[in-house]
Design a protein around this motif. Sequence first.
Motif, PDB file in Angstrom:
ATOM      1  N   LEU A 170       0.844  -1.285   0.005  1.00  0.00           N
ATOM      2  CA  LEU A 170      -0.050   0.154   0.095  1.00  0.00           C
ATOM      3  C   LEU A 170       0.829   1.148  -0.051  1.00  0.00           C
ATOM      4  CD1 LEU A 170      -2.825  -1.089   2.692  1.00  0.00           C
ATOM      5  CD2 LEU A 170      -3.008  -1.077   0.267  1.00  0.00           C
ATOM      6  N   ILE A 171       1.945   1.077   0.711  1.00  0.00           N
ATOM      7  CA  ILE A 171       2.758   2.459   0.759  1.00  0.00           C
ATOM      8  C   ILE A 171       3.495   2.487  -0.649  1.00  0.00           C
ATOM      9  CG2 ILE A 171       5.182   3.435   1.658  1.00  0.00           C
ATOM     10  CD1 ILE A 171       4.382   1.565   4.228  1.00  0.00           C
ATOM     11  N   ASN A 172       4.032   1.605  -1.195  1.00  0.00           N
ATOM     12  CA  ASN A 172       4.381   1.752  -2.574  1.00  0.00           C
ATOM     13  C   ASN A 172       3.607   2.294  -3.616  1.00  0.00           C
ATOM     14  OD1 ASN A 172       6.952   0.896  -1.810  1.00  0.00           O
ATOM     15  ND2 ASN A 172       6.665  -1.204  -2.170  1.00  0.00           N
ATOM     16  N   GLN A 173       2.277   1.804  -3.493  1.00  0.00           N
ATOM     17  CA  GLN A 173       1.012   2.299  -4.208  1.00  0.00           C
ATOM     18  C   GLN A 173       0.797   3.938  -4.326  1.00  0.00           C
ATOM     19  OE1 GLN A 173      -2.044  -0.268  -3.914  1.00  0.00           O
ATOM     20  NE2 GLN A 173      -3.578   1.216  -5.258  1.00  0.00           N
ATOM     21  N   ALA A 174       0.939   4.121  -2.728  1.00  0.00           N
ATOM     22  CA  ALA A 174       0.626   5.568  -2.407  1.00  0.00           C
ATOM     23  C   ALA A 174       1.734   6.488  -3.042  1.00  0.00           C
ATOM     24  CB  ALA A 174       0.509   5.721  -0.891  1.00  0.00           C
ATOM     25  N   LEU A 175       2.997   5.942  -3.186  1.00  0.00           N
ATOM     26  CA  LEU A 175       3.998   6.896  -3.539  1.00  0.00           C
ATOM     27  C   LEU A 175       4.040   6.978  -4.743  1.00  0.00           C
ATOM     28  CD1 LEU A 175       6.776   5.672  -1.186  1.00  0.00           C
ATOM     29  CD2 LEU A 175       5.891   7.982  -1.225  1.00  0.00           C
ATOM     30  N   LYS A 176       3.527   5.757  -5.518  1.00  0.00           N
ATOM     31  CA  LYS A 176       3.486   6.026  -7.086  1.00  0.00           C
ATOM     32  C   LYS A 176       2.397   6.843  -7.588  1.00  0.00           C
ATOM     33  CE  LYS A 176       2.714   2.860 -11.066  1.00  0.00           C
ATOM     34  NZ  LYS A 176       2.342   1.386 -11.411  1.00  0.00           N
ATOM     35  N   LEU A 177       1.562   7.089  -6.730  1.00  0.00           N
ATOM     36  CA  LEU A 177       0.599   8.224  -6.885  1.00  0.00           C
ATOM     37  C   LEU A 177       0.606   9.467  -6.712  1.00  0.00           C
ATOM     38  CD1 LEU A 177      -2.938   6.385  -6.061  1.00  0.00           C
ATOM     39  CD2 LEU A 177      -2.322   6.640  -8.216  1.00  0.00           C
ATOM     40  N   ASP A 178       1.595   9.683  -5.713  1.00  0.00           N
ATOM     41  CA  ASP A 178       2.086  10.685  -5.044  1.00  0.00           C
ATOM     42  C   ASP A 178       3.602  10.692  -4.368  1.00  0.00           C
ATOM     43  OD1 ASP A 178       2.704  13.475  -4.232  1.00  0.00           O
ATOM     44  OD2 ASP A 178       0.989  13.333  -2.640  1.00  0.00           O
ATOM     45  N   PRO A 179       4.817  10.822  -5.154  1.00  0.00           N
ATOM     46  CA  PRO A 179       6.063  10.539  -4.700  1.00  0.00           C
ATOM     47  C   PRO A 179       6.215  11.294  -3.466  1.00  0.00           C
ATOM     48  CG  PRO A 179       6.001  10.662  -7.068  1.00  0.00           C
ATOM     49  CD  PRO A 179       4.638  11.281  -6.562  1.00  0.00           C
ATOM     50  N   ASN A 180       5.559  12.499  -3.233  1.00  0.00           N
ATOM     51  CA  ASN A 180       5.799  13.623  -2.131  1.00  0.00           C
ATOM     52  C   ASN A 180       5.018  13.549  -1.054  1.00  0.00           C
ATOM     53  OD1 ASN A 180       8.089  14.606  -3.498  1.00  0.00           O
ATOM     54  ND2 ASN A 180       6.723  15.955  -4.698  1.00  0.00           N
ATOM     55  N   ASN A 181       3.928  12.545  -0.869  1.00  0.00           N
ATOM     56  CA  ASN A 181       3.058  12.338   0.302  1.00  0.00           C
ATOM     57  C   ASN A 181       3.854  12.169   1.462  1.00  0.00           C
ATOM     58  OD1 ASN A 181       1.454  10.168   2.134  1.00  0.00           O
ATOM     59  ND2 ASN A 181      -0.113  11.645   0.873  1.00  0.00           N
ATOM     60  N   LEU A 182       3.362  12.872   2.418  1.00  0.00           N
ATOM     61  CA  LEU A 182       4.634  13.027   3.826  1.00  0.00           C
ATOM     62  C   LEU A 182       4.239  11.615   4.553  1.00  0.00           C
ATOM     63  CD1 LEU A 182       3.784  16.748   4.992  1.00  0.00           C
ATOM     64  CD2 LEU A 182       5.496  15.670   3.521  1.00  0.00           C
ATOM     65  N   MET A 183       2.968  11.396   4.661  1.00  0.00           N
ATOM     66  CA  MET A 183       2.677   9.995   5.431  1.00  0.00           C
ATOM     67  C   MET A 183       3.348   8.748   4.937  1.00  0.00           C
ATOM     68  SD  MET A 183       1.464   8.485   7.889  1.00  0.00           S
ATOM     69  CE  MET A 183       0.135   9.400   8.713  1.00  0.00           C
ATOM     70  N   ALA A 184       3.348   8.801   3.526  1.00  0.00           N
ATOM     71  CA  ALA A 184       3.822   7.605   2.746  1.00  0.00           C
ATOM     72  C   ALA A 184       5.207   7.618   2.609  1.00  0.00           C
ATOM     73  CB  ALA A 184       3.179   7.621   1.482  1.00  0.00           C
ATOM     74  N   LEU A 185       5.989   8.704   2.696  1.00  0.00           N
ATOM     75  CA  LEU A 185       7.218   8.878   2.745  1.00  0.00           C
ATOM     76  C   LEU A 185       7.845   8.680   4.295  1.00  0.00           C
ATOM     77  CD1 LEU A 185       8.183  12.287   0.903  1.00  0.00           C
ATOM     78  CD2 LEU A 185       8.797   9.891   0.154  1.00  0.00           C
ATOM     79  N   TRP A 186       7.303   8.813   5.028  1.00  0.00           N
ATOM     80  CA  TRP A 186       7.523   8.659   6.626  1.00  0.00           C
ATOM     81  C   TRP A 186       7.551   7.102   6.896  1.00  0.00           C
ATOM     82  CZ3 TRP A 186      10.016   9.351  11.000  1.00  0.00           C
ATOM     83  CH2 TRP A 186       9.621   8.559  12.068  1.00  0.00           C
ATOM     84  N   LEU A 187       6.252   6.386   6.512  1.00  0.00           N
ATOM     85  CA  LEU A 187       6.141   5.105   6.658  1.00  0.00           C
ATOM     86  C   LEU A 187       6.992   4.289   5.804  1.00  0.00           C
ATOM     87  CD1 LEU A 187       2.268   4.991   6.603  1.00  0.00           C
ATOM     88  CD2 LEU A 187       3.846   4.862   8.417  1.00  0.00           C
ATOM     89  N   ALA A 205      16.342   4.285   4.296  1.00  0.00           N
ATOM     90  CA  ALA A 205      15.614   5.009   5.282  1.00  0.00           C
ATOM     91  C   ALA A 205      16.041   6.443   5.307  1.00  0.00           C
ATOM     92  CB  ALA A 205      15.740   4.268   6.759  1.00  0.00           C
ATOM     93  N   VAL A 206      17.394   6.713   5.521  1.00  0.00           N
ATOM     94  CA  VAL A 206      18.025   7.861   5.126  1.00  0.00           C
ATOM     95  C   VAL A 206      17.645   8.784   3.973  1.00  0.00           C
ATOM     96  CG1 VAL A 206      19.992   9.374   5.056  1.00  0.00           C
ATOM     97  CG2 VAL A 206      19.963   7.617   6.732  1.00  0.00           C
ATOM     98  N   GLN A 207      17.503   7.979   2.705  1.00  0.00           N
ATOM     99  CA  GLN A 207      17.313   8.543   1.742  1.00  0.00           C
ATOM    100  C   GLN A 207      15.837   9.136   1.711  1.00  0.00           C
ATOM    101  OE1 GLN A 207      18.459   5.607  -1.328  1.00  0.00           O
ATOM    102  NE2 GLN A 207      20.362   6.289  -1.222  1.00  0.00           N
ATOM    103  N   THR A 208      14.903   8.075   1.932  1.00  0.00           N
ATOM    104  CA  THR A 208      13.493   8.444   2.053  1.00  0.00           C
ATOM    105  C   THR A 208      13.133   9.588   2.971  1.00  0.00           C
ATOM    106  OG1 THR A 208      12.914   6.126   1.428  1.00  0.00           O
ATOM    107  CG2 THR A 208      11.240   7.503   2.205  1.00  0.00           C
ATOM    108  N   TRP A 209      13.751   9.437   4.225  1.00  0.00           N
ATOM    109  CA  TRP A 209      13.488  10.725   5.171  1.00  0.00           C
ATOM    110  C   TRP A 209      13.821  12.065   4.669  1.00  0.00           C
ATOM    111  CZ3 TRP A 209      14.670   7.135   9.982  1.00  0.00           C
ATOM    112  CH2 TRP A 209      13.544   6.345  10.152  1.00  0.00           C
ATOM    113  N   GLU A 210      15.007  11.930   3.977  1.00  0.00           N
ATOM    114  CA  GLU A 210      15.696  13.113   3.618  1.00  0.00           C
ATOM    115  C   GLU A 210      14.744  13.909   2.543  1.00  0.00           C
ATOM    116  OE1 GLU A 210      19.653  12.216   2.291  1.00  0.00           O
ATOM    117  OE2 GLU A 210      20.585  12.839   4.315  1.00  0.00           O
ATOM    118  N   ARG A 211      13.964  12.984   1.878  1.00  0.00           N
ATOM    119  CA  ARG A 211      13.000  13.724   0.840  1.00  0.00           C
ATOM    120  C   ARG A 211      11.893  14.060   1.617  1.00  0.00           C
ATOM    121  NH1 ARG A 211      11.413   8.634  -2.575  1.00  0.00           N
ATOM    122  NH2 ARG A 211       9.735  10.088  -3.064  1.00  0.00           N
TER     123      ARG A 211
END
Length: 394
Positions: free
Chosen positions: A209-226, A240-246
């Motif tokens: 579900l997280i990957n599906q959310a990021l595919k729709l919106d790569p900048n979604n804050l909740m999806a990036l955090w998860l 983890a560092v790369q994702t959280w830095e985004r």
Amino acid sequence: MTSFLIPAFLLLVLVLVLLLRPFIFPPKVEATSRRQMNAAIYREELDKLELERAAGSINDADYEIAHAEMRQRLFQDTNEEDDRSVMGSSKLTVISLCLFITVLSAGFYFFLGDATRIAEKNTQQPMTQDGVEKMVAQFAAKMEQDPTNLQGWVMLARSYRILGRNAEAAKAYERAGNFIDSDPQLLADYADVLASNANGSFAGKPLKLINQALKLDPNNLMALWLSGTASYAAGNYKAAVQTWERLAQQLPPGTEDARSIEASIADARAKGGLPSKAGINTKGVSGKIEIAVDMKSKVKSGDIVMVIARKPGERMPVAVLKTSVSEFPMSFSLTDALAMNPSSPLSGLSEASIEVRISKTGMAKPEVGDLISAPQIVKVGANNVRLVIDQVRQ
């Protein structure tokens, strides 16, 4: 309601008294009747006519004719029932006016006013936890009667999530079906609920579900955090560092959220042995957090672990690490990235007082019931500090 109606009634009585004062308090001198007024007028006219004849303005014949006409009009105008002035009106008039004004004012008020809403407001009680639970239960029963309302299932899932009933929230999200498939925020919320139910594990459907959310919106804050949390839990600290830095790039600098994500990035860098960001001094304090056996039962999912560094003898923290509870022992790392004030970094101290606290709310101020360790004064740069949570704040 009574506190309003009593002053309103008194005000109405005052208005009626002022308005009907001439009726209620009649004058002591009896009013002049219409017949008396007419007689006085004609008497004055007859006197004028007599003066005109004496002065020779009219002859005797004209005088007799005019005198006869005046006597006839006087008889007609005074030959009617005496009609006194308004001052002598009957009590029926007063009663009728009082009733008319009262009914009219009450009708206007209840038609245009707020009497009903005032009464309803006074009968309303503050919403309680039981009241909220009852409302959600009623909503759930309504949804069972209308299972095709997918948006309603999403609303029910969010209600369950607010109440902390993640198991029911997951079922409601599932019944929402394809309604959430095109909404990245709903997908991320659903993933968060499933991961919570799986004790923090993102394996399987939550990660999908997280990957599906990021595919729709790569900048979604909740999806990036998860996504970063899932990588961190799997030991993939670099991802983890790369994702959280985004995620950090989208947060306003200096806010609580920005400091929290920077702390998580610093922790992931320390655990993964990754180089720190340029400009951040790596000199700090790191080590492990342990918990006494009799304290483990007091730790609940969702509690916040706070590692706090202070200058010895002072109360103001120099650096604070906030992270969610995981399995003990757990590692920690305090660096300048977690500094409360960039002008007073942890690396600028030779020694620091370090302590750990498990908070139910995550608030900076200690609260009764928090689980704490004894403070330790250590050298800044130490990397083998051992903190033991073995006390309950009283």
